[in-house]
Enzyme design. Structure first.
Site, short mmCIF file in Angstrom:
data_model
loop_
_atom_site.label_atom_id
_atom_site.label_comp_id
_atom_site.label_asym_id
_atom_site.label_seq_id
_atom_site.Cartn_x
_atom_site.Cartn_y
_atom_site.Cartn_z
N LYS A 88 0.87 -1.17 0.00
CA LYS A 88 0.00 0.00 0.00
C LYS A 88 0.91 1.22 0.00
O LYS A 88 1.68 1.44 0.93
CB LYS A 88 -0.90 0.00 1.23
CG LYS A 88 -1.80 1.23 1.27
CD LYS A 88 -2.80 1.17 2.40
CE LYS A 88 -3.63 2.44 2.41
NZ LYS A 88 -4.63 2.42 3.48
N ARG B 91 -10.47 10.10 1.65
CA ARG B 91 -10.35 10.69 2.98
C ARG B 91 -11.43 11.74 3.19
O ARG B 91 -11.91 11.94 4.30
CB ARG B 91 -8.95 11.27 3.18
CG ARG B 91 -7.90 10.16 3.21
CD ARG B 91 -6.49 10.70 3.38
NE ARG B 91 -5.50 9.65 3.14
CZ ARG B 91 -4.21 9.86 2.98
NH1 ARG B 91 -3.73 11.09 3.04
NH2 ARG B 91 -3.39 8.85 2.78
N LYS C 156 1.36 9.98 5.90
CA LYS C 156 1.38 8.54 6.17
C LYS C 156 2.66 7.88 5.66
O LYS C 156 2.73 6.66 5.52
CB LYS C 156 0.13 7.90 5.55
CG LYS C 156 -1.19 8.45 6.15
CD LYS C 156 -2.40 7.59 5.78
CE LYS C 156 -3.66 8.09 6.49
NZ LYS C 156 -4.83 7.19 6.27
N GLU D 121 7.66 -6.93 1.52
CA GLU D 121 6.34 -6.96 2.17
C GLU D 121 5.57 -8.22 1.77
O GLU D 121 4.90 -8.83 2.60
CB GLU D 121 5.52 -5.71 1.80
CG GLU D 121 6.07 -4.39 2.35
CD GLU D 121 5.75 -4.19 3.84
OE1 GLU D 121 5.20 -5.10 4.47
OE2 GLU D 121 6.08 -3.10 4.35
N LYS E 226 -2.12 -1.55 -3.91
CA LYS E 226 -2.98 -0.36 -3.88
C LYS E 226 -2.12 0.90 -3.94
O LYS E 226 -1.16 0.98 -3.18
CB LYS E 226 -3.77 -0.39 -2.58
CG LYS E 226 -4.65 0.80 -2.34
CD LYS E 226 -5.28 0.72 -0.99
CE LYS E 226 -6.01 2.00 -0.70
NZ LYS E 226 -6.51 2.06 0.64
N SER F 17 -9.94 5.85 -5.04
CA SER F 17 -10.82 7.00 -5.27
C SER F 17 -10.27 7.98 -6.30
O SER F 17 -11.01 8.49 -7.14
CB SER F 17 -11.09 7.70 -3.95
OG SER F 17 -9.88 8.10 -3.32
N TYR G 120 -14.85 1.24 -7.51
CA TYR G 120 -16.12 1.93 -7.28
C TYR G 120 -17.06 1.76 -8.46
O TYR G 120 -18.23 2.08 -8.37
CB TYR G 120 -15.87 3.42 -6.97
CG TYR G 120 -15.01 3.56 -5.73
CD1 TYR G 120 -15.57 3.36 -4.47
CD2 TYR G 120 -13.65 3.82 -5.80
CE1 TYR G 120 -14.79 3.43 -3.32
CE2 TYR G 120 -12.85 3.90 -4.67
CZ TYR G 120 -13.43 3.71 -3.44
OH TYR G 120 -12.67 3.76 -2.30
C1 PBG Z 1 -7.16 3.77 5.14
C2 PBG Z 1 -7.65 3.54 3.77
C3 PBG Z 1 -7.48 4.46 2.73
C4 PBG Z 1 -8.10 3.91 1.61
C5 PBG Z 1 -8.63 2.68 1.98
N1 PBG Z 1 -8.33 2.46 3.33
C6 PBG Z 1 -6.90 5.81 2.71
C7 PBG Z 1 -5.59 6.04 3.31
O1 PBG Z 1 -4.76 5.15 3.47
O2 PBG Z 1 -5.37 7.20 3.65
C8 PBG Z 1 -8.15 4.59 0.29
C9 PBG Z 1 -9.09 4.07 -0.72
C10 PBG Z 1 -9.36 4.99 -1.84
O3 PBG Z 1 -8.70 6.03 -2.03
O4 PBG Z 1 -10.29 4.67 -2.61
N2 PBG Z 1 -7.05 2.70 5.99
#
Ligand code: PBG
Length: 328
Positions: free
Chosen positions: A201, A211, A223, A239, A254, A280, A319
């Site tokens: 991730k 968010r 993060k 990982e 991701k 997203s 989505y």
């Molecule tokens: C956080 C989480 C995030 C997403 C899924 N779980 C955002 C982040 O890590 O800040 C993002 C998914 C998306 O952008 O569609 N646990």
């Protein structure tokens, strides 16, 4: 004219031949629908993600019914938690009466065969907006505590699994969380609960709209001390080996579109199923360009999803899932 015996265009000369030689095809069973929910009575449009909705519980059940009808095997739940329930110790994350456990029970009762995936991370519950517990040091540096967070994540996973979640999906990127969650689940006699690990991730700009949907942006700092540097791919293999060794059942990459090389590396270096999350920001890039009349929306969606599958993903969180399943 020179003889030209080798002509790849012969395999493209009509739609039927193209169908015969096609290497990758999408099916509803490849798709996972992420769904946002909240405790309110109304279905709310999400301002930062036009076209997406924060569902009430009744609205969520209708969406689950739709997914099941369309042949989508799984949904992934993301809760928007009331500000008053957020705290620095994120206790609401393992409240057995909380929104997610309540939603799981309702969904499992009505749709026992629909796979429920629940997110394990503290950001929706944490007043600091981070995926882990935060220690604000006197020098102004925000530290994300690893081992303390894992204990809370394990409790959260047990809480979700006890409510009936089929798959817990740690998206937090703390070190050692897969092993700790596996051990905690097994000890709680939940060895049938699967773990979908967000293995690679990345600290990505493409999460911004999500968010906004959960009102879960970090209050301080970013993060980057836990999510991966977009510049790295060999580190993703590290990982992969850790999560595999610690007991993950499915590995995830991701975001998806900008990380197709990582998806391919994963499918070539693991025997586990590979998931990819079209996040997203990827969703909104297509939606906004289509809205401006700059590209063909449906063609762009199909191309993006086909490419993610071609790279090696066995399943895709998107989505667009129910809309595309309807057209397949
Ligand atoms: C956080 C989480 C995030 C997403 C899924 N779980 C955002 C982040 O890590 O800040 C993002 C998914 C998306 O952008 O569609 N646990």
């Amino acid at each position: 004219m020179k003889p030209l015996p080798l002509r790849p265009r012969r395999n493209r000369k009509c739609a039927s031949i193209r169908a015969l030689v096609r290497e990758t095809s999408l099916s509803p069973s490849d798709l996972i629908q992420p769904l946002f929910l909240h405790a309110g009575n109304e279905d709310q449009p999400i301002a930062s993600m036009p076209g997406c909705t924060r569902w009430s519980l009744p609205g969520l059940l209708q969406q689950a019914e739709k997914c099941q009808r369309l042949g989508i095997p799984a949904i992934a739940l993301f809760p928007a938690i009331d500000e008053t329930l957020k705290s620095s110790d994120a206790q609401e994350a393992f409240n057995p009466e909380g929104l997610i456990p309540r939603a799981i029970k309702l969904l499992k009762n009505d749709f026992p065969d629909l796979v429920l995936i629940t997110d394990v991370a503290l950001d929706p519950y944490n007043s600091d907006g981070h995926d882990g517990l935060v220690k604000n040091n006197s020098n102004g540096i925000t530290e994300i505590l690893n081992d303390e967070t894992i204990e809370v994540l394990a409790r959260q996973a047990i809480c979700q699994a006890q409510a009936g979640s089929d798959v817990v999906a740690p998206s937090d990127m703390m070190d050692g969380r897969i092993g700790a969650i596996r051990a905690a689940l097994d000890q709680a006699e939940l060895s049938h609960t699967s773990i979908l690990a967000y293995t690679a991730k990345y600290a990505s700009a493409f999460y911004g709209p999500f968010r906004g949907a959960l009102d879960s942006s970090p209050k301080n700092g970013d993060k980057k001390t836990y999510q991966m540097d977009p510049a790295n791919s060999r580190e993703a293999l590290r990982e992969l080996h850790l999560d595999q060794h610690e007991g993950a059942d499915i590995l995830m990459v991701k975001p998806a579109g900008a990380y197709l090389d990582i998806i391919q590396t994963f499918s070539q270096n693991s025997y586990l199923p590979i998931a990819a999350y079209q996040v997203s920001g990827e969703y909104l890039m297509i939606e906004s360009a289509a809205k401006a009349g700059w590209l063909n929306r449906e063609a762009a969606i199909f191309e993006s999803l086909t490419s993610i599958k071609r790279a090696g993903a066995n399943m895709i969180l998107t989505y667009f899932a129910s809309e595309i399943a309807e057209k397949l």
